[in-house]
Design an enzyme around this catalytic site. Structure first.
Site, PDB file in Angstrom:
ATOM      1  N   GLU A  42       0.863  -1.189   0.000  1.00 57.28           N
ATOM      2  CA  GLU A  42       0.000   0.000   0.000  1.00 57.28           C
ATOM      3  C   GLU A  42       0.892   1.229   0.000  1.00 57.28           C
ATOM      4  OE1 GLU A  42      -2.876   2.720   2.820  1.00 57.28           O
ATOM      5  OE2 GLU A  42      -2.705   0.584   3.331  1.00 57.28           O
ATOM      6  N   ARG A  46       0.971  10.361   1.032  1.00 62.97           N
ATOM      7  CA  ARG A  46       1.533  11.329   1.982  1.00 62.97           C
ATOM      8  C   ARG A  46       2.625  12.187   1.361  1.00 62.97           C
ATOM      9  NH1 ARG A  46       2.167   7.367   7.302  1.00 62.97           N
ATOM     10  NH2 ARG A  46       0.031   6.551   7.248  1.00 62.97           N
ATOM     11  N   LYS A 130     -11.102  -1.864   6.369  1.00 65.22           N
ATOM     12  CA  LYS A 130     -10.001  -1.508   7.242  1.00 65.22           C
ATOM     13  C   LYS A 130     -10.571  -1.103   8.603  1.00 65.22           C
ATOM     14  CE  LYS A 130      -6.368   2.097   7.398  1.00 65.22           C
ATOM     15  NZ  LYS A 130      -5.687   3.106   6.557  1.00 65.22           N
TER      16      LYS A 130
END
Length: 210
Positions: A42, A46, A130
């Protein structure tokens, strides 16, 4: 090739959550994880170059399942799809984002942190999601409690999990995998110590696989 979320979460007991600061590091990082037996990654949004990094991995390392997160809105969802994401990860899932995910046709781990959020996602057709932020939100004990009344949901807990804590989560029937940054921490990526990342990956698999 379209991959189902069931197939994706079965690839590894850990989804490495990585930050890529230099685009040229993305492919060797993915290759290092794959060499260590981790067939999934993943890439987090950011950094400004995250989408380009993900696109390079999609083209150069087809053997790894590429996830992009944390997607916050429909614009980022579209950009992640265009970059070649096999699956999408969100930190939380407001209604409009959940509906966009459901329409997208992409595999997804939509974020949830409460039973009400889990049920709202269930109503949209999601059975895998998640659980975030896992440790502050109640940890393995929370998911164990949830498994009784909502037994058809599966979770990838992420947030505050390390190699040791992962074991308690993976022992639960509703947790096929966890998300974590310890396989490819930013310090090792900056140092371009791909051998160390491969070693961590192989050791983690040996420790966590039944």
């Amino acid at each position: 090739m379209t991959r189902s979320i069931e197939d994706i979460v079965a690839l590894s007991p850990v989804i490495p959550v990585v930050v890529v600061e230099a685009v040229q590091d993305a492919v060797p990082l993915a290759e290092a994880l794959l060499e260590g037996g981790i067939g999934i990654i993943e890439i987090t949004l950011r950094t400004p170059q995250a989408l380009e990094a993900a696109a390079r991995v999609a083209k150069a390392v087809p053997g790894i399942a590429l996830g992009i997160g944390s997607v916050l809105d429909h614009r980022q969802l579209a950009a992640a799809r265009d970059a070649g994401a096999h699956f999408i990860v969100t930190p939380g899932t407001p209604p409009k984002l959940g509906e966009a995910l459901a329409r997208s046709g992409l595999a997804a781990l939509p974020g949830s942190g409460t039973v009400s959020e889990m049920l709202a996602l269930r109503d949209l057709g999601f059975r895998h999601m998640k659980f975030f932020p896992a440790e502050p939100a109640g940890g393995a004990a929370y998911l164990k409690a949830v498994s009784g009344p909502i037994s058809d949901l599966r979770f990838c807990p992420t947030g505050g999990i390390d190699a040791e804590k992962a074991k308690s989560y993976l022992a639960l029937p509703n947790v096929p995998c966890v998300g974590g940054s310890w396989l490819a921490p930013e310090a090792l990526v900056r140092a371009r110590d791909w051998a160390a990342i491969t070693k961590r990956s192989a050791e983690t698999l040996a420790a966590l696989k039944p």
